[in-house]
Design a protein around this motif. Structure first.
Motif, PDB file in Angstrom:
ATOM      1  N   ILE A  68      52.541 -33.982  40.922  1.00  0.00           N
ATOM      2  CA  ILE A  68      52.150 -33.255  39.384  1.00  0.00           C
ATOM      3  C   ILE A  68      51.204 -32.072  40.231  1.00  0.00           C
ATOM      4  CG2 ILE A  68      49.888 -33.510  38.074  1.00  0.00           C
ATOM      5  CD1 ILE A  68      50.849 -36.335  37.480  1.00  0.00           C
ATOM      6  N   MET A  69      50.605 -32.117  41.786  1.00  0.00           N
ATOM      7  CA  MET A  69      49.569 -30.859  41.925  1.00  0.00           C
ATOM      8  C   MET A  69      50.222 -30.071  42.565  1.00  0.00           C
ATOM      9  SD  MET A  69      46.436 -31.396  42.774  1.00  0.00           S
ATOM     10  CE  MET A  69      46.186 -30.313  43.960  1.00  0.00           C
ATOM     11  N   LYS A  70      52.033 -29.990  42.694  1.00  0.00           N
ATOM     12  CA  LYS A  70      52.150 -28.720  42.982  1.00  0.00           C
ATOM     13  C   LYS A  70      52.752 -27.925  42.226  1.00  0.00           C
ATOM     14  CE  LYS A  70      54.856 -30.302  47.339  1.00  0.00           C
ATOM     15  NZ  LYS A  70      53.987 -31.899  47.227  1.00  0.00           N
ATOM     16  N   MET A  71      53.217 -28.597  40.466  1.00  0.00           N
ATOM     17  CA  MET A  71      53.470 -27.899  39.431  1.00  0.00           C
ATOM     18  C   MET A  71      52.261 -27.158  39.014  1.00  0.00           C
ATOM     19  SD  MET A  71      55.052 -31.250  37.240  1.00  0.00           S
ATOM     20  CE  MET A  71      55.617 -30.442  35.857  1.00  0.00           C
ATOM     21  N   ILE A  72      50.789 -27.491  39.499  1.00  0.00           N
ATOM     22  CA  ILE A  72      49.779 -26.957  38.380  1.00  0.00           C
ATOM     23  C   ILE A  72      49.043 -25.778  39.465  1.00  0.00           C
ATOM     24  CG2 ILE A  72      49.629 -28.929  36.805  1.00  0.00           C
ATOM     25  CD1 ILE A  72      46.995 -29.579  38.785  1.00  0.00           C
ATOM     26  N   GLU A  73      50.380 -25.423  40.429  1.00  0.00           N
ATOM     27  CA  GLU A  73      49.781 -24.573  42.042  1.00  0.00           C
ATOM     28  C   GLU A  73      49.403 -23.716  41.442  1.00  0.00           C
ATOM     29  OE1 GLU A  73      49.890 -24.713  46.595  1.00  0.00           O
ATOM     30  OE2 GLU A  73      51.670 -25.772  45.074  1.00  0.00           O
TER      31      GLU A  73
END
Length: 122
Positions: A68-73
């Protein structure tokens, strides 16, 4: 309630279904004034119904959070989401606001318990 109302897509990729979701709408004001003589606010609203989505996950693995962190980076991104104000599914430009992680101690060490973040309309 149909799950399409809580499906969120970031740059065309569906986010995992959140454990909690909260939608907030706010107005954006430019400089407003409140004259001392009347005490009444002279509001200068620039935009209304700007959407903020508060998302929470109850997660067990760090790899789930990393995905999820990569998606919202990125600085900002396209978000397809149901808009309660219009009653339609729409695409908005948003960014990820504050991110919060929570952990708990278990017998075998530390376990990731939760992950929360906000998507804020640009």
């Amino acid at each position: 309630m149909d799950t399409k109302y809580i499906e969120i897509y970031i740059n065309g990729v569906k986010l995992p279904t959140p454990s909690t979701i909260e939608i907030e709408y706010s107005d954006l004001d430019a400089d407003s004034l409140r004259p001392i003589t009347t005490g009444k606010l002279k509001r200068n609203r620039v935009r209304s119904n700007m959407q903020k989505i508060k998302i929470g996950y109850l997660l067990n693995t760090i790899s789930d959070i990393d995905k999820i962190m990569k998606m919202i980076e990125p600085k900002d991104f396209s978000v397809k989401v149901y808009d309660n104000a219009t009653g339609n599914i729409s695409t908005k430009t948003m960014y990820a606001g504050n991110k919060t992680f929570s952990y708990i101690r278990v017998k075998r060490g530390i376990k990731g318990q939760g992950f929360k973040f906000n998507l804020v309309e640009v």
